[in-house]
Write a protein that holds these residues in place. Structure first.
Motif, short mmCIF file in Angstrom:
data_model
loop_
_atom_site.label_atom_id
_atom_site.label_comp_id
_atom_site.label_asym_id
_atom_site.label_seq_id
_atom_site.Cartn_x
_atom_site.Cartn_y
_atom_site.Cartn_z
N SER A 86 -6.82 1.67 -5.80
CA SER A 86 -5.42 1.40 -4.67
C SER A 86 -5.63 0.02 -4.12
O SER A 86 -6.36 -0.32 -3.66
N ARG A 87 -4.36 -0.77 -4.75
CA ARG A 87 -4.37 -2.09 -4.57
C ARG A 87 -3.87 -2.53 -3.18
O ARG A 87 -2.80 -3.16 -3.10
N ARG A 88 -4.63 -2.12 -2.21
CA ARG A 88 -4.31 -2.22 -0.79
C ARG A 88 -4.66 -3.76 -0.48
O ARG A 88 -5.77 -4.03 -0.81
N ARG A 123 0.42 -3.77 0.26
CA ARG A 123 0.02 -3.63 -1.37
C ARG A 123 0.29 -4.81 -2.16
O ARG A 123 1.09 -5.66 -1.86
N GLU A 127 0.76 -5.76 -6.02
CA GLU A 127 0.92 -5.32 -7.30
C GLU A 127 1.35 -6.15 -8.44
O GLU A 127 2.08 -7.17 -8.00
#
Length: 933
Positions: free
Chosen positions: A285-287, A319, A321
């Protein structure tokens, strides 16, 4: 708004065709190709198009999510609960809540099949409201539990549902080019699945993409060189263009591969920025908050700024991405192994998910550190509790690979493989480890699991041998001893080895009571009822009721061990068909709610038989059609054999002999070597029924002899398990093999002496009558047929009653009682028609035509019912009321009531008048062979 797609007109037309055809039913389109070829661009165009007319459910998995249970499913189901979950059966709601780590108070470990069934129900519900598009980008990175749930649901969905997915066919993490793109993601109609492999773009399209997307002044010769080097790969071309100097005409050396150009794009960034990007690439989870926690006091915005400016990442909504998966792969792949391990160790300290933490710890070491192994065990337990045993098995395998290899851990891994349906993997592990375990309960449990694996691999004999070892190893452990005994009872029961099954059932009951295990006791009591019935005892309704009361519907076990199903089976065998159908319907729906399709199909075989016996051919046909549909969804094996048995029964009942033969033979071929006599018996019974309907008695006996082991098992068990024995007895009598038939008739008559076996009493009397006819004892034959018809009165099974009227009519014709023969044969034809047994109805009608008589006029019909005819016939033959009552198994008062009605209908007052009138009735019609009036 997505930018226009260049050079993909024909491919976009294929995607539009998928979207435009949503209303035509389920379809799958997989857009495949190498990295950078433009799969996501085409996919996004389809998603945008569908969004204007359908509900779009999306998932965009990344490599770091591949091992996180149900990560993809959570994305697909996001926002569906309000509309799609309203009608979910409780087991499916519980399974989805567990899979998504929600807690709603339900207990028990969900079956992964129930998760797939839940997703299927959600899709069906949403599709009732509007078309649905399941859109998955980079399907090759979808986690295994989500992939299984998606494949299960898509294979079975109906209505306006379609899948649009991309698949990178050169990705080493997904198996590279050796794997077919999403080979098992199929709609119900496989012809509606299409793979669209994107070709490389023409030079003109590459020129246009570079011109529009870079907004940089590049010399035409440089653009041409870029197009040639990129070889039609648009992402490669854009990366080359971004690396080129504006307004330069110096072509200079260019990177030879896409990886090289991507690597060059990352290398120009500062070490700090590259480190932050490495942290992001390792996260599932690219938080932004997790990234910040991992990098400590570093200014995240400042560190990521150069990467964002160069189009490596985007930052939005908390986020981070990567703009293309290849950039994430390059960042992660080019980092030193020790650096990656350090990043994973740090991330294990900040991530919240138990499984993700365990995977970070596993990647942070090359040794079996206790902290890491404990985390993997905890994560496996969580995955198991979410209905993701495949993930649990992988986590345990990782612990083993790190060096924490113990026999006990291998057994737990094998149990998870079994739970995930991978019986072969479980068998390999257990075969290797079982003798390394300490004798006693540990080895007993491993042997029990090995027995279950071999059962699921369709090797019943090997399963029984191993389970016996498990039982012997259990020693004084009551729970394990009872569990192994239940499994052995089940295996012996399916093999119709009633004595062995009964012995283990008694032991199981005793062990379960000692262990104070209510769930195990319910199973043991159910097995006791089943095996006792097979040995000839009455249905033990009290014990069965106790078992059902103790039954835990959420307890994970095979449906065939559930007391509700056992109740349905024994009631069916006892021909208490209405009760059986009610119980079988409950367990069948329970199986469907849990996604237990093979168990559901086994249950539906029994439902088909029950429906046919009550003449409900429509329901039987519906069940058979459903099983045939599911047959196309699975690999060849037990499920297909079961489906073929459905078809064989239906066709045999209707008299479609060729189709019955084809289906029955196919079932026997698929059942070969299993040792499951109970299910093979149904195939043989259907084949014999079909052959008997066309009078091919030799084939009936041949089938019986071909299945010698099954036939022998059927002789040892209660004859009510199938209709095989009376059919074979009738065929042997017709062939003159009277001594062999006598043995079969004796089995039926012995069973029929028990109050709970009226069917055996009826067909036993019919079979005895046929033997008497063959031996020339016509009076005894007629009495036997009368006895059978009285027994049929209490059964309500029109097909069997019709069979008895048919043989009675043939006897009456032989005795030149042609009017009585007509009445019996016409009653047989009527009952056969009501039961849907078309071939048998034609047989009976043909017998009527052989009488060579016109149908009597209404004035000649006295209106006696079949029961009144039987009573009158016995009284005319000299029986007293008490003798007639004993012979017909009714009370003397019933005989008196029948006689009163006979006297009234015939207008007589005495037995002497009755004898005269009945004799005149049979002489009204001319002798056989002469034309009627």
């Amino acid at each position: 708004m997505s930018p226009p797609v260049i050079g993909r007109e024909s491919e976009l037309a294929v995607v539009r065709r998928l979207i435009d055809g949503l209303d035509a039913g389920p379809a799958v389109l997989v857009v495949a190709g190498e990295a950078g070829i433009g799969k996501t661009t085409v996919w996004q165009a389809g998603v945008d198009d569908a969004g204007r007319r359908a509900r779009v459910m999306t998932a965009r998995p990344v490599t770091a999510e591949m091992r996180l249970s149900y990560a993809g499913l959570a994305d697909l189901l996001d926002g569906t609960e309000r509309e799609g979950w309203a009608r979910l059966p409780a087991p499916q709601r519980h399974a989805l809540n567990a899979a998504l780590l929600r807690t709603e108070g339900a207990s028990g470990v969900p079956d992964p099949r129930a998760v797939g069934a839940g997703l299927l129900s959600v899709l069906k519900e949403l599709a009732r409201r509007s078309p649905v598009l399941l859109a998955v980008d980079d399907l090759q990175w979808l986690d295994e539990p989500s992939r299984r749930a998606l494949e299960f649901s898509v294979r079975r969905c109906t209505g306006p549902v379609a899948v649009l997915a991309t698949w990178r066919d050169d990705d080493p993490a997904a198996g590279g080019g050796v794997r077919l793109p999403a080979a098992h993601l199929l709609p119900p109609d496989p012809s509606r699945r299409e793979t669209l492999t994107l070709p490389r773009l023409a030079r003109g399209a590459i020129h246009e993409i570079v011109r529009r997307r870079t907004n940089r002044p590049l010399a035409l010769r440089l653009v041409a060189r870029i197009a040639d080097t990129a070889a039609g790969n648009p992402f490669f071309a854009l990366e080359l263009a971004r690396a080129a100097r504006p307004n330069s005409v110096d072509l200079g050396p260019m990177p030879a591969s896409l990886h090289a150009v991507v690597q060059g794009r990352i290398e120009v960034l500062s070490p700090l920025t590259r480190h932050v990007l490495l942290v992001v690439s390792a996260l599932a989870s690219r938080r932004a908050d997790l990234t910040q926690a991992a990098i400590g006091d570093v200014d995240l915005v400042r560190a990521l700024g150069p990467a964002e400016d160069r189009g490596v990442v985007t930052v939005s909504g908390g986020r981070i991405e990567f703009t293309h998966p290849l950039l994430a792969s390059a960042v992660y792949g080019d980092a030193a192994p020790s650096t990656r391990r350090a990043v994973h160790r740090r991330l294990s300290e900040v991530v919240e998910d138990v499984e993700e933490r365990a995977w970070h710890l596993a990647r942070s070491t090359i040794e079996p550190e206790p902290q890491v192994i404990n985390a993997l065990e905890a994560a496996a337990a969580q995955a198991r509790g979410r209905g993701a045993p495949a993930s649990a098995a992988e986590l345990l395998s990782t612990a083993i690979a790190l060096g924490a290899d113990t026999p006990e851990r291998r057994v737990r891994s094998a149990r998870d493989h079994l739970g995930a349906g991978d019986s072969h993997a479980a068998e390999v592990i257990l075969t290797d480890v079982v003798d390394r375990l300490a004798p006693g309960p540990p080895r007993s449990e491993a042997l029990r699991l090995l027995g279950m694996a071999r059962y699921q691999l369709d090797d019943y004999a090997a399963s029984a041998d191993v389970l016996k070892r498990a039982f012997n190893e259990a020693a004084q452990d009551s729970t394990q001893r009872g569990t192994a005994a239940v499994e052995l009872c089940f295996v012996h029961g399916t093999g119709l080895r009633a004595a062995e099954a009964f012995g283990y059932a008694k032991i199981a009951v005793q062990a379960a009571e000692q262990a104070h295990d209510a769930g195990l006791l319910a199973e043991a009591l159910g097995c006791l009822v089943m095996s006792a019935f097979l040995l000839g005892d009455d249905v033990d309704d009290a014990t069965l009721a106790r078992a059902i009361a103790l039954e835990d519907p959420d307890r994970p076990l095979r449906s065939m061990l559930r007391p509700t199903l056992i109740g349905g089976m024994v009631h069916l065998w006892a021909r208490r068909v209405t009760e059986a159908r009610a119980q079988l319907a409950i367990i069948h729906q329970r199986c469907l709610d849990r996604g237990e399709e093979t168990d559901a199909d086994l249950v539906s075989v029994l439902q088909v038989v029950a429906a046919l016996w009550q003449g409900d051919v429509a329901t039987a046909r519906e069940l058979a059609d459903t099983a045939a549909h599911r047959e196309r969804l699975v690999v060849p094996g037990r499920a297909q054999a079961i489906a073929r048995v459905h078809v064989a029964y239906i066709c045999a009942w209707r008299g479609d002999v060729e189709q019955a033969r084809e289906a029955g033979l196919a079932a026997l071929d698929l059942f070969a070597n299993e040792g499951a006599a109970m299910w093979s018996l149904h195939a043989y019974a259907a084949l014999c029924m079909a052959e008997l309907s066309v009078g091919d008695h030799g084939e009936v006996v041949r089938w019986f002899e071909a299945g010698r082991m099954v036939g022998a098992a059927a002789m040892q068990a209660d004859p009510g398990v199938s209709s095989l024995i009376p059919d074979v007895a009738e065929a042997m009598i017709a062939l003159g093999r009277l001594d062999e038939a006598e043995t079969l008739v004796g089995v039926l008559e012995s069973s029929g002496t028990r109050p709970s076996r009226p069917w055996a009493s009826a067909v036993g009397a019919r079979s005895r009558g046929l033997l008497c006819v063959a031996r020339g004892d016509l009076d005894d034959a007629e009495a036997a047929f009368h006895h059978a018809l009285v027994a049929h009165d209490h059964l309500g099974l029109g097909y069997e009653e019709a069979r008895t009227y048919l043989v009675m009519g043939r006897l009456q014709r032989r005795r030149n009682r042609r009017r009585a023969a007509r009445a019996s044969l016409e009653r047989a034809a009527e009952l056969f028609r009501e039961a849907g047994a078309a071939r048998w109805a034609r047989n009976a009608q043909d017998e009527v035509h052989r009488l060579g008589l016109a149908r009597p006029t209404a004035a000649s019909v006295d209106g006696l019912t079949p029961s009144e005819e039987r009573v009158a016939g016995l009284i005319c033959a000299g029986r007293t009321n008490q003798q007639a009552a004993a012979e017909l198994l009714v009370s003397p008062k019933t005989v008196e009531a029948h006689l009163t009605r006979v006297y009234r209908k015939l207008g007589i007052r005495s037995r002497a008048e009755l004898g005269r009138v009945m004799a005149e009735r049979d002489q009204v019609l001319p002798p056989a062979g002469q034309p009627g009036p």
